[in-house]
Design an enzyme around this catalytic site. Structure first.
Site, PDB file in Angstrom:
ATOM      1  N   ASN A  10      -4.859 -27.493  57.363  1.00 40.02           N
ATOM      2  CA  ASN A  10      -6.073 -26.813  57.828  1.00 40.02           C
ATOM      3  C   ASN A  10      -6.397 -27.392  59.200  1.00 40.02           C
ATOM      4  OD1 ASN A  10      -8.602 -25.805  58.278  1.00 40.02           O
ATOM      5  ND2 ASN A  10      -9.476 -26.485  56.324  1.00 40.02           N
ATOM      6  N   HIS A 186     -14.398 -17.551  54.441  1.00 38.47           N
ATOM      7  CA  HIS A 186     -14.396 -18.379  53.220  1.00 38.47           C
ATOM      8  C   HIS A 186     -13.696 -17.651  52.074  1.00 38.47           C
ATOM      9  CE1 HIS A 186     -18.416 -20.425  54.585  1.00 38.47           C
ATOM     10  NE2 HIS A 186     -17.383 -21.184  54.932  1.00 38.47           N
ATOM     11  N   LEU A 215     -21.979 -22.587  49.629  1.00 36.10           N
ATOM     12  CA  LEU A 215     -22.977 -23.242  50.479  1.00 36.10           C
ATOM     13  C   LEU A 215     -22.444 -24.590  50.960  1.00 36.10           C
ATOM     14  CD1 LEU A 215     -26.093 -22.564  48.167  1.00 36.10           C
ATOM     15  CD2 LEU A 215     -25.091 -21.049  49.903  1.00 36.10           C
ATOM     16  N   ARG A 247     -25.915 -22.748  61.996  1.00 35.43           N
ATOM     17  CA  ARG A 247     -25.869 -21.331  62.395  1.00 35.43           C
ATOM     18  C   ARG A 247     -27.085 -20.582  61.858  1.00 35.43           C
ATOM     19  NH1 ARG A 247     -20.092 -20.532  59.936  1.00 35.43           N
ATOM     20  NH2 ARG A 247     -19.175 -22.407  60.814  1.00 35.43           N
ATOM     21  N   MET A 289     -27.940 -31.220  54.415  1.00 38.24           N
ATOM     22  CA  MET A 289     -28.929 -30.868  53.400  1.00 38.24           C
ATOM     23  C   MET A 289     -29.535 -32.094  52.719  1.00 38.24           C
ATOM     24  SD  MET A 289     -30.696 -28.626  51.947  1.00 38.24           S
ATOM     25  CE  MET A 289     -30.120 -26.952  52.147  1.00 38.24           C
ATOM     26  N   VAL A 337     -23.318 -28.101  49.292  1.00 41.85           N
ATOM     27  CA  VAL A 337     -24.710 -27.921  48.868  1.00 41.85           C
ATOM     28  C   VAL A 337     -24.757 -27.285  47.479  1.00 41.85           C
ATOM     29  CG1 VAL A 337     -26.895 -26.773  49.398  1.00 41.85           C
ATOM     30  CG2 VAL A 337     -25.491 -27.701  51.258  1.00 41.85           C
TER      31      VAL A 337
END
Ligand code: ADP
Length: 404
Positions: A10, A186, A215, A247, A289, A337
């Site tokens: 990746n 995603h 999330l 974003r 978060m 999250v």
């Protein structure tokens, strides 16, 4: 000996994440990352997990790594030191995460010169992501020319969206000329998690309708009917949809004109504002978060506002996708999250009893790495937490393609 290992790469703009998996038992042999490529402070962390290298333990290398070629060569050297190098006859394929597949790539694809050229031609649609993906492919090919390299596209799972969902309501000729439509991202995560949710419910994937809420730093929702994606929240780029770490997600496009005309900002400045300085970060100054929650718990008004905006957008999408699907079997939370923030799950589902959703607060509070239901049995719509595994999904798709 059957080759059953897949190396998953990746490649991001300044990082390379990788995992070596053995598809015979879906186990992970090694994982690692190179970060801050091109800087003085590059770092490589390599962790052998099983197999011949496991004894050697976790290794960290600090010091400049100039570019992706040097990074991938360093990764190859670490794998070779474990006896699992790219020259290993047990390696069946390299699976590359490629962010944008346009309308051409709707399936995992073995990479040849023509495919690589096509991925390169999609760079204008994903200027931040596809260039690094292309470099990763080029270097991996140069290291082992005879090995199948497979591209697995973030957009592919969403290619089943009906045309009236994928189209923006703008001038059709302009949209066609510039390939403007909703692609979604995603996709490997939405594919993996929607299937795993059906397994959790003990039903065939064809019989299950789910709303997946991925999330992480980036965040997206999808509506999946019988294993087929019918709608997702990200669009031409990963900017549309939910409130994310940095974003904005959805906004009136006229905000862009206003910033240019009245604010005097350039296109690049607006791009950076909406992609990198908005979302939770824009609203309260923090994009993680955990930190937002900590501050909100302490009564910080900006953090509370950011959290409320984040949750409100989630609720809107749950409602919208319930309408899109007609019947929903499960709402499922995944990624950093979604898997860890019990309070976000609780707030997102609160008040949605009319839609058939309910939460078992005790089950929701339990921390676990396993797929699990967090709704009471009586709930018409199950609420689930399913850890995503994009690397396993990429390896599974790549391996299936090269062994079919
Ligand atoms: P990426 O999109 O980069 O793959 P992840 O899916 O790993 O990211 O999600 C990263 C985000 O998950 C972090 O920025 C953080 O906000 C959030 N996160 C991780 N652990 C927790 C936690 N225990 N509580 C709340 N949020 C968390």
């Amino acid at each position: 000996m059957t080759a059953s290992r897949v190396l998953v790469l990746n490649s991001g703009s300044s990082s390379v994440k990788y995992q070596l998996l053995d598809m015979a038992d879906r186990s992970r042999l090694a994982m690692g990352l190179v970060e801050r490529i091109g800087e003085e402070t590059s770092r490589l962390v390599h962790e052998p997990l099983a197999g011949p290298g496991a004894e050697a333990g976790r290794r960290e290398r600090l010091g400049p790594i100039a570019d992706h070629e040097a990074a991938l060569k360093a990764v190859a050297a670490e794998l070779a030191a474990d006896g699992t190098g790219l020259d290993s006859p047990e390696l069946a394929a390299v699976g590359h995460r490629v962010v944008h597949g346009g309308t051409r790539f709707t399936q995992p694809t073995v990479i040849d010169d023509e495919v690589l050229a096509e991925i390169r031609s999609l760079i204008p649609l994903a200027p931040l992501h596809n260039p690094a993906n292309v470099t990763g492919i080029e270097v991996a090919r140069s290291l082992r020319a005879d090995l199948p390299q497979v591209a697995v596209f973030d957009t592919a799972f969403h290619s089943t969206m009906p045309e009236h969902v994928a189209r923006y309501a703008i001038d059709a000729a302009t949209a066609d000329k510039y390939a403007i439509r909703r692609y979604g991202f995603h996709g490997t995560s939405h594919a993996y998690v929607s299937r795993a949710t059906a397994a959790l419910l003990g039903k065939p994937v064809e019989d299950v309708n789910v709303i997946v809420l991925h999330l992480g730093n980036g965040a997206s929702a999808s509506a999946v009917r019988g294993g087929v994606c019918v709608e997702t929240s990200m669009g031409l780029t990963p900017l549309e949809g939910l409130v994310m770490g940095t974003r904005s997600g959805d906004l009136d496009p006229a905000v862009v004109f206003h910033l240019a005309r009245v604010g005097g900002l350039s296109v690049d400045e607006i791009d950076s504002l909406l992609n990198k300085k908005s979302g939770l970060l824009g609203l309260c100054g923090d994009n993680d978060m955990r930190e937002v929650q900590r501050r909100a718990d302490g009564g910080d008004p900006a953090a509370r506002l950011a959290l409320a905006a984040y949750v409100h957008r989630l609720k809107k999408y749950i409602g919208a996708y319930t309408a899109v699907l007609g019947r929903v079997d499960a709402v499922v939370f995944t990624a950093g999250v979604g898997e860890n923030a019990a309070a976000v799950r609780e707030a997102a589902v609160a008040g949605l009893e009319e839609l058939g959703l309910a939460l078992d607060l005790e089950a929701n509070a339990v921390r676990s790495g396993e797929p699990r239901l967090v709704s009471p049995e009586y709930a018409r719509v199950a609420v689930a937490v399913v850890p995503t595994d994009e690397e396993l999904e990429i390896a599974t798709q790549a391996y299936a393609l090269v062994t079919q």
